[in-house]
Design a protein around this motif. Structure first.
Motif, mmCIF file in Angstrom:
data_model
loop_
_atom_site.group_PDB
_atom_site.id
_atom_site.type_symbol
_atom_site.label_atom_id
_atom_site.label_comp_id
_atom_site.label_asym_id
_atom_site.label_seq_id
_atom_site.Cartn_x
_atom_site.Cartn_y
_atom_site.Cartn_z
ATOM 1 N N GLY A 233 16.428 23.884 -28.761
ATOM 2 C CA GLY A 233 15.981 24.833 -29.771
ATOM 3 C C GLY A 233 15.683 24.169 -31.101
ATOM 4 O O GLY A 233 15.991 22.997 -31.336
ATOM 5 N N GLY B 129 12.979 25.281 -26.181
ATOM 6 C CA GLY B 129 13.724 26.096 -27.132
ATOM 7 C C GLY B 129 14.732 27.002 -26.459
ATOM 8 O O GLY B 129 15.194 26.775 -25.335
ATOM 9 N N HIS B 130 15.068 28.078 -27.177
ATOM 10 C CA HIS B 130 16.004 29.077 -26.663
ATOM 11 C C HIS B 130 15.229 30.272 -26.125
ATOM 12 O O HIS B 130 14.001 30.284 -26.114
ATOM 13 N N ASP C 20 12.631 31.815 -28.398
ATOM 14 C CA ASP C 20 11.505 30.972 -28.809
ATOM 15 C C ASP C 20 10.389 31.065 -27.766
ATOM 16 O O ASP C 20 10.612 30.782 -26.584
ATOM 17 N N THR D 299 15.745 28.324 -21.145
ATOM 18 C CA THR D 299 16.392 27.107 -21.642
ATOM 19 C C THR D 299 16.079 25.965 -20.678
ATOM 20 O O THR D 299 15.669 26.190 -19.525
#
Length: 478
Positions: free
Chosen positions: A272, A302-303, A306, A320
């Motif tokens: 992230g 990212g997470h 995102d 993820t």
């Protein structure tokens, strides 16, 4: 280098605006100025005057202390334009202007030309290549922006324009605007359509990974793969995942992995971060590299909150990096569950098909089925009998016609044949060689001839020959 303005040396009181009291001992300096118009003075040299133009941005008023008559001078167009340019560039060195973009043009040199307008005025602008390379989004007509730059005059047209060195969109950040512009472009090309998404292999044997070897993403991926399926092999293509040049490295890493024909799926991963940290995955370079990849791609950037352009173009998005690894490295229990699911689904489909076939058979009445076929057979028999009778009649008619024709031809042949001629009293003469004698020139007296008649033949000896003969008169009178 001579200055285009007429020069007059005067004594001035230069009073900063922030001063409330006149203090000649501290606030008054001698200065040399250039007079251009009655509306303003330009200070070009001072003694003891702070550099308020460079850093402090203080405004000042110049009060005439002494005067002298300026020299009268006729200016050319170039000189007047140069004076205007000096005045404008000196005053408007760093301005912010808000307006709507129109007439945007991007030249092959990389420079941007556009206009800023509102309801009452239009301002021509130029943003040179060295400045626009730092701008994340593309300028479009109708976009409201705040432009920062300086004013100048373009002498060939005698028009003033703004040289822009920074641009910010109004109401939306430049990063978000660039994201939306690229997303819209890729959508118009069909690169975000679900129809082009490819399914992942059920149990891939070799997986490619594009990420940084110094980040936590690679550790999470390796840990998840080791935990779920130890039999899968991994090929890592290291690349920087943020910073200048990182987008090109990611695209090159994808190209390198595609040279290995054994790789069945590729994971692009990064941990992230802010939108600036993830911006490499929002570039057109990475988006087109992902779209043109020959194997399916999972984006784990990212997470979960995102969302990048890479996520939208990839065949599958994982929230993820760990989730991306879990998608491709299924454990034995998951594979068994998948097989049981497909087996149950197959059994259900087969049972439904068998029920449908049974109902179809029960809906058919065997007796009516046989009766329907018996009627069809009866119709076919009648049709066959009718066709047979027609064939017999046609054959009999054809034979009768051929018999009649044969008889007529036989009678005609008999009437024209040699036997009918012999029957009327004629004969055929042949010499010893068996040749038919047609002329007296073929025989000589003493030759032996054979005369063929209707019921036999005669052997004759020629006593004499003559080229003339007469038909008997008594035969003529008959």
């Amino acid at each position: 280098m001579p200055h285009p303005f007429p020069v007059n040396t005067l004594r001035l009181y230069v009073i900063p605006i922030y001063s409330t009291l006149l203090k000649p001992s501290n606030e008054i300096w001698r200065a040399t100025y250039l007079s251009s118009r009655q509306t303003g003075l330009r200070i070009v040299a001072t003694k003891g005057l702070p550099d308020w133009r460079a850093g402090q941005k203080r405004k000042a008023r110049a009060i005439l202390y002494g005067t002298s008559n300026p020299l009268r001078q006729v200016l050319s167009v170039s000189q007047l334009t140069a004076q205007v340019r000096v005045l404008i560039e000196d005053v408007f060195t760093d301005v912010y202007v808000v307006g709507e973009i129109s007439n945007t043009k991007v030249y092959p040199s990389g420079h941007w030309y556009f206009s800023l307008k509102d309801k009452e005025a239009t301002l021509p602008c130029v943003c040179f290549k060295t400045s626009n390379q730092a701008i994340k989004f593309r300028l479009e007509d109708g976009l409201m922006i705040v432009a920062r730059g300086k004013l100048t005059v373009y002498p060939p047209r005698g028009a003033y324009q703004m040289v822009v060195n920074a641009v910010e969109p109004v109401g939306i950040g430049d990063w978000q605007l660039a994201f939306e512009q690229l997303k819209k472009q890729l959508e118009s090309e069909g690169l975000l359509a679900n129809a082009r998404k490819r399914s992942l292999p059920l149990v891939p044997r070799r997986i490619g990974v594009v990420t940084s070897t110094a980040g936590a993403a690679i550790k999470d991926i390796l840990s998840a793969l080791k935990r779920r399926n130890k039999n899968v092999s991994i090929v890592i293509a290291p690349a920087r995942v943020q910073g200048d040049g990182s987008a090109q490295e990611i695209a090159q890493a994808l190209a390198d992995l595609q040279t290995d024909p054994a790789i069945e799926v590729i994971i692009i991963a990064r941990g992230g971060g802010s939108i600036e940290d993830l911006w490499s995955f929002n570039t057109e370079t990475v988006a087109r590299a992902v779209a043109n990849c020959r194997v399916p791609i999972i984006s784990g950037v990212g997470h979960e909150t995102d969302v990048t352009i890479c996520d939208l173009v990839a065949d599958m998005r994982a929230p993820t990096p760990t989730a991306a690894a879990e998608l491709v490295a299924k454990g034995r229990s998951e594979i068994a569950e998948k097989c049981d699911y497909f087996q149950g689904k197959l059994v259900t489909l087969m049972e439904g098909k068998l029920r449908s076939c049974r109902q179809s058979l029960l809906s058919l009445n065997p007796l009516s089925f046989l009766i329907a076929h018996e009627g069809r057979l009866k119709r076919h028999r009648l049709e066959l009998k009718h066709q047979q009778e027609r064939m017999i009649v046609m054959i009999a008619r054809c034979l009768a016609e051929h018999r009649h024709r044969w008889r007529a031809n036989a009678e005609k042949l008999a009437s024209l044949g040699p036997l009918s001629v012999l029957r009327r009293g004629f004969s055929i003469l042949r010499n010893r060689q068996g040749e038919v004698v047609c002329s007296v020139d073929q025989i000589e007296p003493g030759d032996e001839l054979e005369a063929l008649m209707e019921h036999g033949k005669l052997v004759l000896v020629v006593k004499a020959k003559s080229a003339e003969w007469q038909y008997p008169k008594e035969r003529l009178n008959e």
